[in-house]
Design a protein around this motif. Structure first.
Motif, PDB file in Angstrom:
ATOM      1  N   LYS A 226       0.840  -1.205   0.000  1.00 18.81           N
ATOM      2  CA  LYS A 226       0.000   0.000   0.000  1.00 18.81           C
ATOM      3  C   LYS A 226       0.873   1.252   0.000  1.00 18.81           C
ATOM      4  N   LYS A 227       0.425   2.290  -0.685  1.00 18.38           N
ATOM      5  CA  LYS A 227       1.199   3.522  -0.815  1.00 18.38           C
ATOM      6  C   LYS A 227       1.545   4.097   0.571  1.00 18.38           C
ATOM      7  N   LYS A 228       0.547   4.102   1.468  1.00 18.13           N
ATOM      8  CA  LYS A 228       0.795   4.716   2.788  1.00 18.13           C
ATOM      9  C   LYS A 228       1.754   3.866   3.633  1.00 18.13           C
ATOM     10  N   GLU A 229       1.934   2.597   3.232  1.00 15.16           N
ATOM     11  CA  GLU A 229       2.836   1.741   4.014  1.00 15.16           C
ATOM     12  C   GLU A 229       4.282   1.805   3.522  1.00 15.16           C
ATOM     13  N   LEU A 230       4.462   2.300   2.282  1.00 17.94           N
ATOM     14  CA  LEU A 230       5.816   2.318   1.709  1.00 17.94           C
ATOM     15  C   LEU A 230       6.868   3.010   2.585  1.00 17.94           C
ATOM     16  N   PRO A 231       6.545   4.186   3.178  1.00 13.49           N
ATOM     17  CA  PRO A 231       7.593   4.827   3.995  1.00 13.49           C
ATOM     18  C   PRO A 231       7.988   4.022   5.235  1.00 13.49           C
ATOM     19  N   LYS A 232       7.165   3.034   5.611  1.00 19.51           N
ATOM     20  CA  LYS A 232       7.460   2.306   6.858  1.00 19.51           C
ATOM     21  C   LYS A 232       8.183   0.985   6.624  1.00 19.51           C
ATOM     22  N   ILE A 233       8.409   0.623   5.346  1.00 19.41           N
ATOM     23  CA  ILE A 233       8.871  -0.748   5.110  1.00 19.41           C
ATOM     24  C   ILE A 233      10.235  -1.078   5.712  1.00 19.41           C
ATOM     25  N   PHE A 234      11.039  -0.030   5.992  1.00 17.54           N
ATOM     26  CA  PHE A 234      12.348  -0.334   6.580  1.00 17.54           C
ATOM     27  C   PHE A 234      12.310  -0.316   8.110  1.00 17.54           C
ATOM     28  N   GLY A 240       3.476  -5.356   6.024  1.00 11.47           N
ATOM     29  CA  GLY A 240       2.328  -4.763   5.344  1.00 11.47           C
ATOM     30  C   GLY A 240       1.052  -5.512   5.687  1.00 11.47           C
ATOM     31  N   GLU A 241      -0.052  -4.769   5.631  1.00 10.91           N
ATOM     32  CA  GLU A 241      -1.347  -5.350   5.996  1.00 10.91           C
ATOM     33  C   GLU A 241      -1.680  -6.566   5.142  1.00 10.91           C
ATOM     34  N   ILE A 272      12.654   0.987  -3.131  1.00 11.27           N
ATOM     35  CA  ILE A 272      11.572   0.050  -3.408  1.00 11.27           C
ATOM     36  C   ILE A 272      10.352   0.800  -3.920  1.00 11.27           C
ATOM     37  N   LYS A 273       9.920   0.393  -5.113  1.00 12.25           N
ATOM     38  CA  LYS A 273       8.709   0.993  -5.680  1.00 12.25           C
ATOM     39  C   LYS A 273       7.652  -0.088  -5.715  1.00 12.25           C
ATOM     40  N   SER A 274       6.403   0.298  -5.437  1.00 12.27           N
ATOM     41  CA  SER A 274       5.384  -0.742  -5.429  1.00 12.27           C
ATOM     42  C   SER A 274       4.006  -0.175  -5.716  1.00 12.27           C
TER      43      SER A 274
END
Lengths: 294, 132
Positions: A226-234, A240-241, A272-274
């Motif tokens: 999810k776009k809003k989760e991308l900044p938290k992946i590290f 992710g949900e 990381i792009k998603s």
């Protein structure tokens, strides 16, 4: 002596002497004022530095407490489930259902494996944070890490019903770093791409020399982030949900947070792009060694 | 008629093993793996008691669920056992409840810390709603 050079009634001479003293006194006072000003400035500076340092310490302590708390959670919840599984079997709730007993024991095994992996990753993390400078590094050809990695990842892809296309340049550069950790970074990224691919999905792995670095690009067409989760992946412990239904699968370590720290310790780069439901592309690069290639 | 327990936790192994134990002791069970699902199921049909995990990572944690239930007139009497992974969770929840609504207000009847002993769980349920 000056006193002796003035006659008693020579007021001009006395005035001149007094003026001299006065001038000396004034210059002393102004230099004293300067010193005091300097002292005041440096004390303001020191106070500022001190309060900044204090704020940083408080922040670090809070982060550490939070980290310990999260670690306890991540370890205790799966341990409690393993404990439940053992109790249910030992207390006879599944007597007569060997198939179910085996199924639960198998789940307990996976959970224990994941806990062990998490502990290994935590140790690695503390090692990376405390002793980045002491990391064992050597010059090696980055192509070397792929020989065993290709085999391992192909095996995992086959098991997961996913196809991998390898497109690795034959002219791989030399890197100055820890080959085991760099292998781990690549393994983690490719493993994630397979794990979060849909059945019969395709993972494309491209590795080549680019702008003085070795660049690995791993593209999948899986569940995405999810776009809003991308900044938290590290962030440590972030998942992710839509990645959670896979939690019974192996490999729940610190994942990308550890990858990021290894990349940073090698002055590398990761991006990381998603797109949700469309897939993820991970790019990681390590700078080429400055020494001449062998 | 058997009494019904709603088990709410985002850890499927915990949910399934607890279900086996409770069913083995004559209780009926339903399950939910996040807060929103739990609330939906409680509203569909009120269970006799709820086992509620405090820390669910998505869609509503246990504190949120317990407060929602206590705010609904026809649901507020349902006993809740709040399950925590670490003791600080219970302290944090108590602090939160006290800050929010004063000392007397406690949306949860009992706190239990994981790992949970089967006998203790059955005892607590028995105390709150009687045997199955």
């Amino acid at each position: 002596m000056e006193t002796e050079s003035c006659k008693i009634k020579d007021f001009k001479c006395h005035k001149k002497r007094i003026q001299g003293w006065h001038n000396k006194f004034e210059s002393s006072i102004s230099s004293l004022i300067e010193t005091l000003k300097d002292l005041k400035d440096s004390s303001i500076e020191a106070k500022k530095e001190c309060s900044e340092h204090y704020a940083r310490t408080v922040e670090l302590t809070k982060a550490k407490t939070r980290f310990t708390f999260e670690v306890s959670h991540e370890l205790k919840a799966p341990l409690a489930s393993v404990y439940n599984i053992i109790n249910v079997i030992l207390d006879g709730y599944l007597d007569g259902d060997i198939k179910k007993q085996k199924e639960f024991l198998d789940r307990a095994r996976v959970r224990i494996k994941n806990i062990t992996k998490l502990l290994d990753d935590l140790l690695m993390l503390s090692h990376l944070e405390e002793r980045t400078k002491e990391l064992e590094k050597e010059e090696f050809n980055i192509g070397e890490v792929f020989s065993s990695l290709i085999e391992e990842m192909n095996e995992y892809a086959e098991k997961s019903n996913v196809k991998i296309n390898w497109n690795l340049s034959e002219n791989c550069p030399h890197i100055y770093g820890n080959s085991e950790l760099i292998r781990r970074v690549f393994a983690n990224i490719i493993h994630n791409a397979i794990k979060y691919s849909n059945p019969r999905g395709l993972v494309e792995v491209t590795g080549k020399k680019e702008n003085g670095s070795f660049l690995l690009r791993v593209k999948d067409r899986g569940i995405g982030i999810k776009k809003k989760e991308l900044p938290k992946i590290f962030n440590i412990f972030f998942r992710g949900e839509n990645a959670r239904p896979n939690q019974k699968k192996e490999g729940m370590g610190l994942g990308l947070s550890l990858v990021k720290r290894i990349v940073d310790a090698h002055e590398g780069y990761i991006n990381i792009k998603s797109q949700l439901h469309k897939g993820t592309t991970a790019e990681v690069s390590f700078p080429e060694s400055q020494k001449k290639e062998k | 008629m058997s009494k019904e327990v709603l088990i709410v936790d985002d850890d499927p192994d915990f949910v399934e093993t607890t279900e086996i134990v409770l069913q083995g002791n004559g209780y009926e069970t339903r399950t939910a793996n996040n807060g929103e699902e739990a609330l939906k199921k409680v509203k569909e049909k009120a269970p006799d008691i709820i086992l509620l995990d405090i820390m669910m990572k998505t869609k509503g944690d246990g504190i949120w669920v317990s407060e929602k239930i206590r705010s609904e007139e026809d649901l507020k009497e349902i006993p809740i056992i709040m399950i925590t992974a670490v003791n600080q969770d219970a302290e944090m929840a108590k602090f939160h409840f006290e800050q929010e609504s004063g000392m007397e207000y406690m949306p949860v009847n009992v706190f239990m810390e994981k790992p949970i002993e089967i006998e203790e769980l059955l005892e607590e349920i028995d105390k709150l709603i009687g045997a199955s």
